[in-house]
Write an enzyme that holds these catalytic residues in place. Structure first.
Site, short mmCIF file in Angstrom:
data_model
loop_
_atom_site.label_atom_id
_atom_site.label_comp_id
_atom_site.label_asym_id
_atom_site.label_seq_id
_atom_site.Cartn_x
_atom_site.Cartn_y
_atom_site.Cartn_z
CE LYS A 1 -2.61 0.91 3.54
NZ LYS A 1 -3.51 0.76 4.52
CG ASP B 1 -7.17 4.41 1.73
OD1 ASP B 1 -8.38 4.21 1.07
OD2 ASP B 1 -6.68 5.45 2.09
#
Length: 214
Positions: free
Chosen positions: A126, A144
């Protein structure tokens, strides 16, 4: 939600984006934006509100905004500058470890590939995708909590974790459609499609939302 409907939603959101006063958008002019400051800011952001991350970044980068300058600081100095971000002591340690690796392995440059970034201890997929999107303009979509929640709310994916959503997006969206998606949906989630008290009356895609009740 079918892909054509989702594409219409993306077009409407992008058209409305300039009017949103989202915390995520304030990073764009908060300090000198380089691949390195974007990377460090992303490391600071996890489990921390954007407003807190923004101020911590301003304090830290006013003192050190290059790998060389950061390594001249003691860990305690970094921790004091970034407080009160979540896990501030651990993040101070991580910033120094990541920075040393950049200097030792990459000549102080932030890598431009997912594999090189995730090979650095402390950088997960991420974080790497946020850096590739925001620092290098690559067509990747970091997933997210905002992105995961909104895509499931719209019924575009049916997933249980951000990791599952990430894989679904890779399969469902064209490369150019993934570009900027994180910034768009995070800003949307912060200003309109909030997890608590969503502003459905101001939503440009409410007619496509399964949860919208007139």
């Amino acid at each position: 939600m079918e892909i054509d409907t989702f594409r219409r939603c993306l077009a409407l959101l992008r058209a409305d984006y300039p009017s949103w006063d989202a915390p995520a958008k304030r990073f764009e002019n908060a300090y000198r934006r380089t691949p390195y400051t974007i990377l460090v800011s992303t490391l600071l952001s996890f489990q921390t509100r954007d407003e807190t991350t923004l101020e911590a970044g301003r304090r830290l980068f006013a003192v050190a905004d290059t790998p060389e300058a950061m390594l001249a600081l003691r860990e305690e100095e970094i921790a004091g500058l970034i407080y009160p971000v979540g896990f501030w002591r651990k993040k101070a340690t991580s910033i120094l470890e990541v920075t040393r690796t950049l200097l030792d392995r990459h000549g102080s440059e932030v890598p431009r590939t997912l594999s090189e970034l995730t090979a650095i201890k402390g950088i997960g997929p991420k974080t790497a995708k946020i850096v590739l999107e925001n620092a290098y303009g690559q067509s990747v979509a970091a997933v997210d909590t905002h992105v995961h929640r909104i895509l499931n709310l719209l019924g575009f994916v049916e997933t249980y974790t951000p990791e599952e959503t990430d894989r679904a997006l890779e399969a469902k969206l064209l490369s150019e459609e993934r570009k900027g998606l994180n910034r768009l949906l995070v800003s949307f989630g912060q200003t309109i499609c909030k997890s608590r008290h969503p502003r459905c009356d101001a939503c440009p895609i409410r007619e496509y939302c399964p949860e919208y009740d007139e």
